[in-house]
Structure formats: C-alpha cells, structure tokens
Design a protein around this motif. Structure first.
Motif, mmCIF file in Angstrom:
data_model
loop_
_atom_site.group_PDB
_atom_site.id
_atom_site.type_symbol
_atom_site.label_atom_id
_atom_site.label_comp_id
_atom_site.label_asym_id
_atom_site.label_seq_id
_atom_site.Cartn_x
_atom_site.Cartn_y
_atom_site.Cartn_z
ATOM 1 N N GLN A 124 -57.367 42.024 14.462
ATOM 2 C CA GLN A 124 -57.204 43.019 13.406
ATOM 3 C C GLN A 124 -57.616 44.429 13.819
ATOM 4 O OE1 GLN A 124 -55.646 43.234 10.560
ATOM 5 N NE2 GLN A 124 -56.359 45.346 10.380
ATOM 6 N N LEU A 125 -58.848 44.598 14.253
ATOM 7 C CA LEU A 125 -59.328 45.942 14.578
ATOM 8 C C LEU A 125 -58.513 46.568 15.702
ATOM 9 C CD1 LEU A 125 -61.370 48.166 13.991
ATOM 10 C CD2 LEU A 125 -62.946 47.052 15.597
ATOM 11 N N ARG A 126 -58.126 45.766 16.683
ATOM 12 C CA ARG A 126 -57.373 46.302 17.826
ATOM 13 C C ARG A 126 -55.936 46.637 17.452
ATOM 14 N NH1 ARG A 126 -60.914 46.103 21.598
ATOM 15 N NH2 ARG A 126 -62.673 44.750 21.113
ATOM 16 N N HIS A 127 -55.314 45.791 16.634
ATOM 17 C CA HIS A 127 -53.944 46.086 16.202
ATOM 18 C C HIS A 127 -53.903 47.336 15.329
ATOM 19 C CE1 HIS A 127 -52.057 41.830 16.894
ATOM 20 N NE2 HIS A 127 -52.535 42.377 17.990
ATOM 21 N N GLU A 128 -54.874 47.466 14.435
ATOM 22 C CA GLU A 128 -54.907 48.657 13.594
ATOM 23 C C GLU A 128 -55.181 49.901 14.437
ATOM 24 O OE1 GLU A 128 -56.882 50.290 9.411
ATOM 25 O OE2 GLU A 128 -57.265 48.235 10.072
ATOM 26 N N GLY A 129 -56.086 49.761 15.407
ATOM 27 C CA GLY A 129 -56.363 50.878 16.291
ATOM 28 C C GLY A 129 -55.151 51.290 17.113
ATOM 29 N N LYS A 130 -54.402 50.310 17.580
ATOM 30 C CA LYS A 130 -53.200 50.609 18.362
ATOM 31 C C LYS A 130 -52.170 51.335 17.515
ATOM 32 C CE LYS A 130 -49.704 48.412 21.300
ATOM 33 N NZ LYS A 130 -49.225 47.128 21.869
ATOM 34 N N TYR A 131 -51.976 50.859 16.288
ATOM 35 C CA TYR A 131 -50.976 51.478 15.421
ATOM 36 C C TYR A 131 -51.396 52.884 15.009
ATOM 37 C CZ TYR A 131 -47.645 52.296 11.713
ATOM 38 O OH TYR A 131 -46.652 52.851 10.938
ATOM 39 N N LYS A 132 -52.668 53.062 14.683
ATOM 40 C CA LYS A 132 -53.150 54.362 14.200
ATOM 41 C C LYS A 132 -53.661 55.261 15.323
ATOM 42 C CE LYS A 132 -54.212 52.731 9.542
ATOM 43 N NZ LYS A 132 -55.233 52.579 8.477
ATOM 44 N N LYS A 133 -53.602 54.741 16.545
ATOM 45 C CA LYS A 133 -53.950 55.515 17.745
ATOM 46 C C LYS A 133 -55.397 56.001 17.752
ATOM 47 C CE LYS A 133 -49.230 56.969 18.830
ATOM 48 N NZ LYS A 133 -48.581 56.040 17.895
ATOM 49 N N PHE A 134 -56.321 55.065 17.446
ATOM 50 C CA PHE A 134 -57.730 55.379 17.648
ATOM 51 C C PHE A 134 -58.335 54.358 18.611
ATOM 52 C CE2 PHE A 134 -57.922 52.786 13.656
ATOM 53 C CZ PHE A 134 -58.779 51.776 14.070
ATOM 54 N N GLU A 135 -59.388 54.797 19.265
ATOM 55 C CA GLU A 135 -60.053 53.948 20.243
ATOM 56 C C GLU A 135 -61.072 53.051 19.560
ATOM 57 O OE1 GLU A 135 -62.746 54.316 24.332
ATOM 58 O OE2 GLU A 135 -61.858 56.106 23.410
ATOM 59 N N VAL A 136 -61.036 51.775 19.880
ATOM 60 C CA VAL A 136 -62.012 50.827 19.362
ATOM 61 C C VAL A 136 -63.296 50.971 20.178
ATOM 62 C CG1 VAL A 136 -62.554 48.390 19.027
ATOM 63 C CG2 VAL A 136 -60.240 49.220 18.558
ATOM 64 N N PRO A 137 -64.434 51.200 19.539
ATOM 65 C CA PRO A 137 -65.684 51.337 20.285
ATOM 66 C C PRO A 137 -65.951 50.141 21.193
ATOM 67 C CG PRO A 137 -66.009 52.035 18.027
ATOM 68 C CD PRO A 137 -64.634 51.438 18.094
ATOM 69 N N LYS A 138 -66.530 50.435 22.329
ATOM 70 C CA LYS A 138 -66.744 49.416 23.363
ATOM 71 C C LYS A 138 -67.617 48.266 22.869
ATOM 72 C CE LYS A 138 -68.249 48.944 28.167
ATOM 73 N NZ LYS A 138 -68.806 49.664 29.348
ATOM 74 N N TYR A 139 -68.552 48.550 21.954
ATOM 75 C CA TYR A 139 -69.471 47.486 21.544
ATOM 76 C C TYR A 139 -68.794 46.379 20.743
ATOM 77 C CZ TYR A 139 -70.016 50.954 17.689
ATOM 78 O OH TYR A 139 -69.811 51.876 16.692
ATOM 79 N N PHE A 140 -67.530 46.586 20.338
ATOM 80 C CA PHE A 140 -66.781 45.528 19.660
ATOM 81 C C PHE A 140 -66.047 44.597 20.632
ATOM 82 C CE2 PHE A 140 -66.651 48.678 16.032
ATOM 83 C CZ PHE A 140 -67.336 47.896 15.127
ATOM 84 N N SER A 141 -66.273 44.747 21.924
ATOM 85 C CA SER A 141 -65.470 44.031 22.923
ATOM 86 C C SER A 141 -65.942 42.609 23.204
ATOM 87 C CB SER A 141 -65.437 44.816 24.239
ATOM 88 O OG SER A 141 -64.728 46.019 24.076
ATOM 89 N N GLU A 142 -67.101 42.222 22.686
ATOM 90 C CA GLU A 142 -67.609 40.869 22.924
ATOM 91 C C GLU A 142 -68.206 40.334 21.632
ATOM 92 O OE1 GLU A 142 -69.522 39.134 26.846
ATOM 93 O OE2 GLU A 142 -71.047 40.194 25.682
#
Length: 216
Positions: A124-142
C-alpha cells in the motif's frame, strides 16, 4: 535484578516495536483505481522489554485521487466522509509521523515495525508513493509480519488477526478494520507471543525506491 514486568519476557533484538495498521480507500469486489489511498495512519509504540505502550501516533488522512469514500469503505472501517474531510493529505501526515519518530530518537534505537500481513508496507504505502511520486522513508523498509512470527512460533499458519487472537486466547478489542483498534489487538498478540518466549526477527523487507518528493 529484573522487575516483575520484564522477567517473563525473553531478551529481544529490538528496543521498540512500532505496531502499524493502515486503512485505505476501498470498494466492494474490486480495487479502486488508479490507486488505493491511506485514510487512517495509526502506530502504537511498544517498549521492547515490557511490551507496554509508551506512545501512539494516530491520524486520519484525506484522500485526493478518489476523495469520496464508498459506503462499503465506511461500513468496513467505520471511517465516515466527515472523518477524512479537511484532514491532512498523506504527504503531510508522513511528515508529522517523521517528526513524531524523530522526537523519540528512534533512529538511534533498535526498532522495527509490526504489521498483520505484508500489505501495509510492502504494497500500500509503496504503491501510493509511486503513484503520487513521493519517497517512502527508509525506516519503513523492514518489518515483522505477525502472522509469520506466529507460524514460526506455533508451527502452523494463522490466517488473520481474528484467528491469531483466538489461538492466543485473547479477547478482541474494539472494531475490526478500525486501524487504531487493529493496532491495539496486534500489540496484544505481539506481547502474548513474547510472553510465550518468542524472540522476534524481521520477516519482510522492501527495496528502497526513489521519488521526486521527500517528507524530510
């Protein structure tokens, strides 16, 4: 000497667990296009020794691509149109969360997010970020998928939060699919697994993706 509150828990690999459960726009029978949008952003911070709540972050989020919630979405989540109208959009909420995260100096601690499934942070967070063109903070990666932790500990699969609560002999609290209530229940499952002697390890990892906007 360990206190009574910590003596029953094994030493963990993390100082803090951040229990997270997004709610997003949805409709009956099919995905909303072009993208689902987060409408509730709750996080409960658990101490990694006592498994007690020490802080929480909770925001409702205004969707902008499909701003009107479907009746199905409201019936499922309990989130009404009035609860998201005039609320901050996702980029602002991510900035607010980043401030909350940094105020607690969590980047200097051993921390990890805990979800019930991989959808929240892998999809969810990554798909929304991709569509809206914002970077997902690194701390959400694990993160830890609590269903995978349960499976590793008990040796059989747990099919969802309600099943996990039943298997752990825990009472469900609040409304299912309310994000904040779900985080409370996931926190209870996390604590119960630890009390049975389980030591948590990461189960999910997503690649960092670049975007045009940053929340920092």
């Amino acid at each position: 000497m360990a206190s009574t509150s910590t003596a029953s828990f094994p030493q963990q690999n993390f100082d803090y667990f951040l229990i997270l459960d997004f709610e997003a726009t949805c409709q009956d029978g099919e995905k909303i296009k072009p993208c689902q949008e987060i409408i509730e952003f709750p996080v409960i911070l658990l101490d990694g020794q006592t498994f007690e709540e020490v802080a929480r972050f909770h925001r409702y989020v205004q969707p902008t691509v499909c701003p009107k919630l479907t009746p199905f979405c409201t019936d499922l989540t309990g989130i009404s149109q009035e609860m998201v109208d005039n609320q901050p959009e996702i980029l602002e909420v991510l900035q607010e969360f980043d401030d909350w995260f940094n105020e607690r100096n969590l980047s200097d601690k051993r921390f990890i997010f805990v979800t019930c499934g991989d959808w929240d942070l892998q999809t969810q967070l990554r798909h929304e970020g991709k569509y809206k063109k914002f970077e997902v903070p690194k701390y959400f990666s694990e993160w830890i998928n609590i269903k995978e932790s349960f499976k590793k500990h008990r040796g059989y699969k747990g099919y969802g939060m309600m099943t996990l609560l039943k298997e752990m002999k825990l009472q469900h609290s609040g409304r299912h699919h309310s994000g904040i209530d779900d985080t409370i229940n996931i926190a209870a499952i996390t604590k119960a697994l630890a009390k049975e002697g389980f030591v948590f390890e990461p189960t999910g990892k997503a690649p960092e993706k670049k975007g045009k906007k940053n929340v920092r």
